[in-house]
Design an enzyme around this catalytic site. Structure first.
Site, mmCIF file in Angstrom:
data_model
loop_
_atom_site.group_PDB
_atom_site.id
_atom_site.type_symbol
_atom_site.label_atom_id
_atom_site.label_comp_id
_atom_site.label_asym_id
_atom_site.label_seq_id
_atom_site.Cartn_x
_atom_site.Cartn_y
_atom_site.Cartn_z
ATOM 1 N N ILE A 1 -12.335 12.232 -5.653
ATOM 2 C CA ILE A 1 -12.805 11.374 -4.559
ATOM 3 C C ILE A 1 -12.242 11.938 -3.261
ATOM 4 O O ILE A 1 -11.018 12.054 -3.110
ATOM 5 C CB ILE A 1 -12.336 9.922 -4.765
ATOM 6 C CG1 ILE A 1 -12.899 9.352 -6.088
ATOM 7 C CG2 ILE A 1 -12.736 9.041 -3.585
ATOM 8 C CD1 ILE A 1 -14.408 9.284 -6.170
ATOM 9 N N ASP B 1 -5.067 8.616 -1.852
ATOM 10 C CA ASP B 1 -5.845 9.661 -2.527
ATOM 11 C C ASP B 1 -5.702 9.543 -4.048
ATOM 12 O O ASP B 1 -6.687 9.548 -4.796
ATOM 13 C CB ASP B 1 -5.338 11.034 -2.045
ATOM 14 C CG ASP B 1 -6.246 12.177 -2.487
ATOM 15 O OD1 ASP B 1 -7.420 11.924 -2.801
ATOM 16 O OD2 ASP B 1 -5.761 13.318 -2.512
ATOM 17 N N HIS C 1 0.868 -8.215 5.830
ATOM 18 C CA HIS C 1 0.396 -9.443 6.495
ATOM 19 C C HIS C 1 0.792 -9.508 7.970
ATOM 20 O O HIS C 1 0.980 -10.601 8.512
ATOM 21 C CB HIS C 1 0.867 -10.704 5.731
ATOM 22 C CG HIS C 1 0.067 -10.920 4.474
ATOM 23 N ND1 HIS C 1 0.210 -12.038 3.671
ATOM 24 C CD2 HIS C 1 -0.906 -10.168 3.885
ATOM 25 C CE1 HIS C 1 -0.632 -11.954 2.638
ATOM 26 N NE2 HIS C 1 -1.317 -10.822 2.755
ATOM 27 N N GLU D 1 -9.703 -13.961 -0.353
ATOM 28 C CA GLU D 1 -8.587 -13.782 -1.297
ATOM 29 C C GLU D 1 -7.315 -14.342 -0.692
ATOM 30 O O GLU D 1 -6.493 -14.951 -1.375
ATOM 31 C CB GLU D 1 -8.399 -12.286 -1.617
ATOM 32 C CG GLU D 1 -7.341 -12.002 -2.692
ATOM 33 C CD GLU D 1 -5.925 -11.777 -2.181
ATOM 34 O OE1 GLU D 1 -5.008 -11.669 -3.016
ATOM 35 O OE2 GLU D 1 -5.726 -11.730 -0.941
HETATM 36 N N1 TRP Z 1 -2.924 -9.662 -1.373
HETATM 37 C C1 TRP Z 1 -1.795 -9.887 -2.234
HETATM 38 C C2 TRP Z 1 -1.056 -11.098 -1.718
HETATM 39 O O1 TRP Z 1 -1.058 -11.345 -0.539
HETATM 40 C C3 TRP Z 1 -0.877 -8.703 -2.271
HETATM 41 C C4 TRP Z 1 -0.029 -8.697 -3.448
HETATM 42 C C5 TRP Z 1 1.240 -9.160 -3.566
HETATM 43 C C6 TRP Z 1 -0.396 -8.187 -4.692
HETATM 44 N N2 TRP Z 1 1.662 -8.968 -4.801
HETATM 45 C C7 TRP Z 1 0.686 -8.365 -5.519
HETATM 46 C C8 TRP Z 1 -1.550 -7.583 -5.150
HETATM 47 C C9 TRP Z 1 0.627 -7.947 -6.826
HETATM 48 C C10 TRP Z 1 -1.598 -7.155 -6.469
HETATM 49 C C11 TRP Z 1 -0.517 -7.344 -7.295
HETATM 50 O O2 TRP Z 1 -0.456 -11.826 -2.475
HETATM 51 ZN ZN ZN Z 2 -4.296 -8.293 -0.693
#
Ligand code: TRP
Ligand code: ZN
Ligand code: CA
Length: 448
Positions: free
Chosen positions: A54, A312, A297, A181
């Site tokens: 990719i 990558d 965040h 999400e």
């Molecule tokens: N978007 C997820 C969150 O804010 C990021 C995250 C934290 C995550 N811990 C994780 C993603 C474990 C995958 C696996 O909680």
């Molecule tokens: Zn996330």
């Protein structure tokens, strides 16, 4: 009344040792992408097509677009904000141009309309759907380039690679980008809940990518479905990069919505706010004592918040998993794996084992695994016989019995081995627990 035991052992026929003839079919062979498609090959050739590399530049170009979209829309791509819908429109246009059938699924969360994007690649077995997905929304405090532009871009570029290869997978391939999400897996939950029961069971697996380009990366593989986990671990082992099991909050991303519905899941992750240890920095590089993603965040989760090597590798690993799991023709039922080398069973002594190696099967062993046993012995009641799965789990085939005076154990046992991955070293364990009569394992075999 039991048959009295003879004091004169019958002549013991000791077979001349034969060379081990493990009836193991060819190992997974890499097949050039230009060769015959999976469906053209011989039905007993369990193979997967080799995935293309990719291009990192393509993945990064998608991140540049997500950054521009955020910049033009108040600095974020969050649920209910215009940057989210603009991100979705960007991804959808690429997929439509590449020949995918795209669907936008709407839902409402916190008083705003949310959107999931689903892209189906035509063809493949509709009863075996392989999915890969990523959440496309950011938090409102930043552009969300690592969280989760990275996963969104890797999934997009893998889908576009499927189109470039004009892949003809055995499984039906479906790619997804989830909304909301960050509000609690809202979009993916909505998608799974809206599936008909039959359609849920048709999803063979869901692969999740959320944060796969963390600037101080770790290489974490979800410890869920064994087949998906193995494909990722094997890929990383092949490039000599150690992995760890993901532990920074199981259930904290969209795979949880699928897992809760009983769908096999897996995925990749390079770490969020947790701190990289000294041991992790030793094996992966980067900075010990610092978060995997210091901009998690935050407003600084921009295009500079990406480790290119991690992005990558994880993009290539995803393509490898899609190609491997999506184009594998599993070995047909009925294949037999046998060991015909004799193993003497010491009289009233320690257990002995004989091994059969299985390397070429997808998924778990069947619920009706056939274990064909041929043990020559002058008093079969002396023998305790078990099948040992590759992880050591014992399945009792036969107990000892002082009244069972017949010769030999020549029988086929049916074992529910569906909890065991098929591949690995299976052993037949035989112990003689009473003095005098003796024998040997002549041969044994597994029929899947
Ligand atoms: N978007 C997820 C969150 O804010 C990021 C995250 C934290 C995550 N811990 C994780 C993603 C474990 C995958 C696996 O909680
Ligand atoms: Zn996330
Ligand atoms: Ca004995």
């Amino acid at each position: 009344m039991t048959t009295p035991r003879s004091t004169l052992p019958r002549p013991f026929r000791r077979r001349t040792a034969t060379v081990a003839t493990l009836a193991v079919a060819a190992l997974l062979a890499a097949v050039p992408a230009t060769s015959a498609t999976a469906r053209d090959r011989a039905p007993d050739a369990p193979q997967a097509l080799a995935a293309p590399d990719i291009p990192l530049a393509n993945v990064k170009a998608h991140l540049t677009q997500f950054q521009s979209i955020a910049t033009a829309n108040g600095g974020n791509r969050a649920h209910g904000r215009p940057g989210y819908k603009a991100s979705l429109d960007y991804v959808r246009a690429k997929l439509d141009a590449a020949g995918f059938t795209t669907t936008v699924q709407q839902f409402t969360s916190s008083g705003a309309t949310g959107y999931n994007l689903i892209a189906d690649w035509p063809g493949g077995d509709p009863n075996q759907v392989l999915m890969a997905g990523a959440h496309l929304d950011s938090v409102s405090s930043g552009p969300g380039i690592n969280d989760n532009g990275s996963g969104s871009a890797a999934v997009l570029e893998t889908a576009l690679a499927v189109s470039r290869a004009q892949l003809q997978p055995t499984k039906h391939l479906r790619f997804a980008w989830w909304g909301a999400e960050e509000l609690g897996l809202v979009g993916s939950k909505y998608y799974v809940n809206s599936l008909a029961t039959g359609d849920r069971s048709r999803i063979a697996g869901y692969i999740n990518l959320d944060m796969v380009g963390s600037p101080n990366p770790g290489y974490f593989v979800y410890d869920d479905d064994p087949a998906i986990e193995k494909v990722f671990k094997d890929w990383y082992a092949g490039i000599g990069v150690p992995t760890e099991i993901e532990t920074e909050g199981d259930g904290r991303s969209d795979h949880a919505s699928f897992k809760n519905a009983g769908i096999p899941v897996g995925g990749l992750f390079t770490g969020a706010s947790r701190t990289k240890t000294a041991a992790q920095a030793t094996k992966w590089g980067g900075t010990a004592g610092q978060a995997f993603d210091r901009c998690y965040h935050s407003s600084c989760d921009t295009t500079t918040n990406i480790n290119d090597t991690a992005l990558d590798r994880n993009s290539d690993a995803l393509a490898h998993a899609v190609w491997t799991l999506g184009t594998t023709t599993s070995t047909p039922p009925g294949s037999t794996y046998e060991n015909t080398t004799d193993v003497a069973v010491p009289d009233n002594g320690a257990a002995v084992t004989s091994t059969v190696s299985v390397t070429d099967r997808a998924g778990n062993a069947p619920a009706t695994l056939q274990v064909g046993v041929d043990i020559k012995h002058t008093w079969r009641g002396d023998l305790v016989v078990d099948l040992l799965a590759p992880d050591g789990t014992a399945y009792r085939l036969k107990n000892s019995s002082s009244s069972d005076s017949a010769d030999n154990v020549i029988a086929t046992y049916t074992v529910n081995a569906s909890a065991e991955p098929a591949n690995g070293a299976w052993r037949l364990r035989v112990q003689d627990v009473a003095a005098q009569d003796t024998g040997y394992i002549d041969s044994w075999k597994l029929t899947f």
